[in-house]
Design an enzyme around this catalytic site. Structure first.
Site, short mmCIF file in Angstrom:
data_model
loop_
_atom_site.label_atom_id
_atom_site.label_comp_id
_atom_site.label_asym_id
_atom_site.label_seq_id
_atom_site.Cartn_x
_atom_site.Cartn_y
_atom_site.Cartn_z
N SER A 240 0.82 -1.21 0.00
CA SER A 240 0.00 0.00 0.00
C SER A 240 0.86 1.26 0.00
CB SER A 240 -0.94 0.03 1.20
OG SER A 240 -1.57 1.28 1.33
N TYR B 266 -3.13 0.57 10.42
CA TYR B 266 -2.84 0.29 9.02
C TYR B 266 -1.59 1.04 8.59
CZ TYR B 266 -3.91 -0.61 4.07
OH TYR B 266 -3.87 -1.04 2.77
N LYS C 142 1.77 -1.02 7.56
CA LYS C 142 2.17 -0.97 6.16
C LYS C 142 3.57 -0.37 6.00
CE LYS C 142 -1.28 -3.01 4.17
NZ LYS C 142 -1.09 -4.29 3.44
#
Length: 275
Positions: free
Chosen positions: A138, A151, A155
């Site tokens: 991502s 997140y 990531k």
């Protein structure tokens, strides 16, 4: 890497980017595809649609024993694994208030599942002198996921791990790519928009929302050139440069975007992109 006659394992293969990778790999002439997902029935449905070269299996990527068993079974069945796509991922839509269980699940799925996969497939790849690891990381791993602290943090860790693997094993024949898309028309984004999550609204407002098939096409093109960073949204490279050159200005711009979105009502999810 040329995908013709390659054997590939794709986690998170029941939908979104994982299913699109399966379709694209098949079109590129892959020899065999193993689609692994927590929802084994959904993975099997995708595999059936892809064709006889694919089969779907149930897999919890947070269970290292299951990952090792999947790798061993695939190597027994096909003789090797040429490409392992660590694609499974989870978002939370929350910040520091996310409970410890939520943080732990994000860490397990977004980071440790990549570690488990590498541990399982590297010995045989190194013995053969070749292989490919494609990690879906991502753009959040290069920038930040506004509105989703777990997140964003995990990531970043995923990109860091992929880079470490590339530095450590490329000279031994193992190629590594970090696939870092921004907005993609997947259930993860749609669910976030439907729930009014700030992070999903920022993604939708920050640039084009690509279809999973567009992301898969970019992934295959990047793998053909053996690029470490694969950016389906090219503008992410410019964002990363601006962030590195002027972190205060970059953060100021993000805060302005957040203020604007918070002052406006949440919009309904965009229509599904046409593949």
């Amino acid at each position: 890497m040329n995908l013709t006659d390659r054997v590939a394992v794709i986690t998170g293969g029941a939908g979104g980017i994982g299913a699109a990778l399966a379709r694209r790999f098949a079109a590129e002439g892959a020899a065999a595809l193993v689609l692994a997902d927590l929802d084994g029935d959904a993975a099997a449905e995708v595999a059936e649609a892809v064709g006889p070269l694919a089969h779907g299996v149930a897999l919890d990527v947070t269970d290292e024993a299951q990952v090792r068993a999947l790798v061993a079974d695939t190597e027994r069945r096909y003789g090797r694994i040429d490409v392992f796509c660590a694609n499974a991922g989870v978002a939370t839509g929350g910040g520091v208030e996310v409970d410890n269980a939520g943080w732990e699940r994000a860490w397990q799925v977004n980071v440790l599942s990549h570690v488990y996969a590498a541990r399982a497939v590297l010995p045989a790849m190194l013995a053969r002198g070749g292989g490919y690891l494609l990690h879906t990381c991502s753009a959040a791993g290069m920038l930040t996921a506004v509105g989703d602290a777990p997140y964003s943090v995990t990531k970043h860790a995923a990109v860091g791990f992929a880079e470490w693997l590339s530095v450590t094993y490329r000279d031994q024949g193992v190629r590594v790519s970090a696939l870092c898309p921004q907005g993609v028309d997947t259930p993860m984004l749609a669910d976030g928009l439907a729930a009014g999550h700030l992070g999903a609204r920022v993604i939708a407002a920050s640039g084009p929302v690509l279809s999973p098939d567009e992301v898969a096409a970019a992934a295959v093109a990047g793998m053909a050139e053996e690029r470490f960073l694969i950016l389906p949204h090219p503008e992410v490279a410019d964002y990363a440069r601006r962030r590195a050159e002027d972190p205060d200005g970059w953060q100021s711009g993000l805060r302005k975007l957040v203020r604007r979105l918070r002052q406006s009502p949440a919009e309904p999810p965009p229509p599904a992109a046409t593949p």
